[in-house]
Design a protein around this motif. Sequence first.
Motif, PDB file in Angstrom:
ATOM      1  N   ALA A 118     -15.448  11.063  -4.849  1.00 46.92           N
ATOM      2  CA  ALA A 118     -13.832  10.965  -5.715  1.00 46.92           C
ATOM      3  C   ALA A 118     -13.822   9.439  -5.981  1.00 46.92           C
ATOM      4  N   TYR A 119     -12.955   8.736  -6.113  1.00 45.59           N
ATOM      5  CA  TYR A 119     -12.920   7.682  -6.442  1.00 45.59           C
ATOM      6  C   TYR A 119     -11.373   7.781  -6.151  1.00 45.59           C
ATOM      7  N   PHE A 120     -10.524   6.999  -5.382  1.00 48.46           N
ATOM      8  CA  PHE A 120      -9.397   6.512  -5.531  1.00 48.46           C
ATOM      9  C   PHE A 120      -9.055   5.167  -5.370  1.00 48.46           C
ATOM     10  N   ALA A 121      -7.887   5.207  -5.911  1.00 49.18           N
ATOM     11  CA  ALA A 121      -7.114   3.290  -5.737  1.00 49.18           C
ATOM     12  C   ALA A 121      -6.019   3.273  -5.351  1.00 49.18           C
TER      13      ALA A 121
ATOM     14  N   VAL B 202      -1.526   4.990  -3.915  1.00 48.17           N
ATOM     15  CA  VAL B 202      -2.895   5.802  -3.321  1.00 48.17           C
ATOM     16  C   VAL B 202      -3.037   6.608  -5.025  1.00 48.17           C
ATOM     17  N   GLU B 203      -3.837   6.793  -5.343  1.00 45.68           N
ATOM     18  CA  GLU B 203      -4.115   8.448  -6.528  1.00 45.68           C
ATOM     19  C   GLU B 203      -6.036   8.025  -6.697  1.00 45.68           C
ATOM     20  N   LYS B 204      -5.974   9.145  -7.266  1.00 40.48           N
ATOM     21  CA  LYS B 204      -7.584   9.386  -7.731  1.00 40.48           C
ATOM     22  C   LYS B 204      -7.545   8.381  -8.772  1.00 40.48           C
ATOM     23  N   ALA B 205      -8.702   7.712  -9.587  1.00 42.72           N
ATOM     24  CA  ALA B 205      -8.667   6.360 -10.136  1.00 42.72           C
ATOM     25  C   ALA B 205     -10.032   6.405 -10.318  1.00 42.72           C
ATOM     26  N   GLU B 206     -10.546   6.223 -11.813  1.00 38.67           N
ATOM     27  CA  GLU B 206     -11.941   6.001 -11.737  1.00 38.67           C
ATOM     28  C   GLU B 206     -12.357   3.957 -11.826  1.00 38.67           C
ATOM     29  N   PRO B 207     -12.956   3.102 -11.238  1.00 41.33           N
ATOM     30  CA  PRO B 207     -13.136   1.693 -11.328  1.00 41.33           C
ATOM     31  C   PRO B 207     -13.422   1.298 -12.652  1.00 41.33           C
TER      32      PRO B 207
ATOM     33  N   THR C 123      -7.899  13.404 -11.970  1.00 39.60           N
ATOM     34  CA  THR C 123      -8.016  11.968 -12.823  1.00 39.60           C
ATOM     35  C   THR C 123      -7.642  11.300 -13.356  1.00 39.60           C
ATOM     36  N   VAL C 124      -7.310  10.029 -12.957  1.00 40.97           N
ATOM     37  CA  VAL C 124      -6.398   9.053 -14.094  1.00 40.97           C
ATOM     38  C   VAL C 124      -7.753   7.989 -14.510  1.00 40.97           C
ATOM     39  N   GLU C 125      -7.109   6.469 -15.198  1.00 42.99           N
ATOM     40  CA  GLU C 125      -8.174   5.950 -15.907  1.00 42.99           C
ATOM     41  C   GLU C 125      -7.333   4.992 -14.632  1.00 42.99           C
ATOM     42  N   ALA C 126      -8.295   3.947 -14.378  1.00 43.49           N
ATOM     43  CA  ALA C 126      -7.794   2.429 -13.099  1.00 43.49           C
ATOM     44  C   ALA C 126      -6.348   2.064 -13.771  1.00 43.49           C
ATOM     45  N   GLY C 127      -5.572   2.122 -13.053  1.00 39.63           N
ATOM     46  CA  GLY C 127      -4.271   1.106 -13.923  1.00 39.63           C
ATOM     47  C   GLY C 127      -3.189   2.526 -14.520  1.00 39.63           C
ATOM     48  N   ALA C 128      -4.125   3.467 -14.961  1.00 39.93           N
ATOM     49  CA  ALA C 128      -2.458   4.295 -14.836  1.00 39.93           C
ATOM     50  C   ALA C 128      -2.094   5.118 -14.600  1.00 39.93           C
TER      51      ALA C 128
ATOM     52  N   PHE D 108     -12.278  16.071   1.291  1.00 42.03           N
ATOM     53  CA  PHE D 108     -11.335  15.179   2.679  1.00 42.03           C
ATOM     54  C   PHE D 108      -9.612  14.127   2.003  1.00 42.03           C
ATOM     55  N   LEU D 109      -9.677  14.229   1.394  1.00 41.76           N
ATOM     56  CA  LEU D 109      -8.645  12.633   0.160  1.00 41.76           C
ATOM     57  C   LEU D 109      -7.663  13.578   0.294  1.00 41.76           C
ATOM     58  N   HIS D 110      -7.004  14.898   1.300  1.00 33.90           N
ATOM     59  CA  HIS D 110      -5.898  14.835   1.055  1.00 33.90           C
ATOM     60  C   HIS D 110      -5.302  14.266   2.620  1.00 33.90           C
ATOM     61  N   ARG D 111      -5.918  13.524   3.236  1.00 33.12           N
ATOM     62  CA  ARG D 111      -5.014  12.972   4.672  1.00 33.12           C
ATOM     63  C   ARG D 111      -6.301  11.427   4.569  1.00 33.12           C
ATOM     64  N   VAL D 112      -5.402  10.543   4.236  1.00 33.46           N
ATOM     65  CA  VAL D 112      -6.392   9.154   4.553  1.00 33.46           C
ATOM     66  C   VAL D 112      -5.336   8.074   5.216  1.00 33.46           C
ATOM     67  N   ASP D 113      -6.380   7.698   5.887  1.00 33.03           N
ATOM     68  CA  ASP D 113      -5.293   6.390   6.550  1.00 33.03           C
ATOM     69  C   ASP D 113      -6.508   5.298   6.462  1.00 33.03           C
ATOM     70  N   ILE D 114      -5.337   4.654   6.263  1.00 32.99           N
ATOM     71  CA  ILE D 114      -5.789   2.830   5.432  1.00 32.99           C
ATOM     72  C   ILE D 114      -5.426   1.487   6.853  1.00 32.99           C
ATOM     73  N   GLN D 115      -5.976   1.446   7.690  1.00 29.25           N
ATOM     74  CA  GLN D 115      -6.175   0.364   7.959  1.00 29.25           C
ATOM     75  C   GLN D 115      -6.097  -1.395   7.689  1.00 29.25           C
ATOM     76  N   VAL D 116      -5.470  -2.399   7.713  1.00 27.24           N
ATOM     77  CA  VAL D 116      -5.111  -3.377   7.121  1.00 27.24           C
ATOM     78  C   VAL D 116      -4.359  -4.290   8.262  1.00 27.24           C
ATOM     79  N   GLN D 117      -5.882  -5.787   8.192  1.00 26.01           N
ATOM     80  CA  GLN D 117      -5.983  -6.737   9.199  1.00 26.01           C
ATOM     81  C   GLN D 117      -5.321  -7.894   7.578  1.00 26.01           C
ATOM     82  N   LEU D 118      -4.131  -8.459   7.775  1.00 25.23           N
ATOM     83  CA  LEU D 118      -4.580  -9.613   7.359  1.00 25.23           C
ATOM     84  C   LEU D 118      -4.937 -11.064   8.061  1.00 25.23           C
ATOM     85  N   LYS D 119      -5.342 -11.940   7.042  1.00 21.49           N
ATOM     86  CA  LYS D 119      -5.064 -13.625   7.917  1.00 21.49           C
ATOM     87  C   LYS D 119      -4.304 -14.589   7.227  1.00 21.49           C
ATOM     88  N   VAL D 120      -3.199 -14.883   8.394  1.00 23.13           N
ATOM     89  CA  VAL D 120      -2.973 -15.430   7.293  1.00 23.13           C
ATOM     90  C   VAL D 120      -2.275 -17.467   7.886  1.00 23.13           C
ATOM     91  N   ASP D 121      -2.811 -17.887   6.879  1.00 21.63           N
ATOM     92  CA  ASP D 121      -2.784 -19.256   7.766  1.00 21.63           C
ATOM     93  C   ASP D 121      -3.935 -19.734   8.728  1.00 21.63           C
TER      94      ASP D 121
END
Length: 172
Positions: free
Chosen positions: A43-46, A26-31, A144-149, A112-125
Amino acid sequence: MREPNVVGDWQEYDEHAGLRVRVHGVEKAEPPRGRDDAADGLAYFAFRVTVENRTTEHFGIHLEDGQIDIRIGADGESAFLDWRNSQFIEGFDVYPLRRATAVLFAAGAEAFLHRVDIQVQLKVDDEWTERYLWAGGIDPYETTVEAGARPDTARDSLACQVSNFLRGEAES
């Protein structure tokens, strides 16, 4: 009550022994394809979602925008998930001892980016897995950093140095 995972932690699935997932990077990044008009003033983040197969059989993995929920700040406001710039995992077979990673771009109010909660639900088979939550945040003083940097890890304060060290350890 279950405690959330910390960004960078692996979460094992009980219903699919040997399959695990984590949210990391999780980091700041431009798309890469430019900002979405709906994210004007935000503000974008990746971040990355990696699925790892540690079994002897393969699993069909599916992860798209409807299976990820991102909340920011103390009140848990919804963040904007830029599906146009994100790279999802759609119908990919993860073979034994292999990984698949989705790279996602989101945007939210910078305060608000000092606190980020990410919830994930996969679909498996073609089966839905349990939802899991990762909690973390972005240093408000990070540039801010470039994408992938990689962001510059040379910081002045001890707290920033420790945070960057732990982030690096979690990613390796």
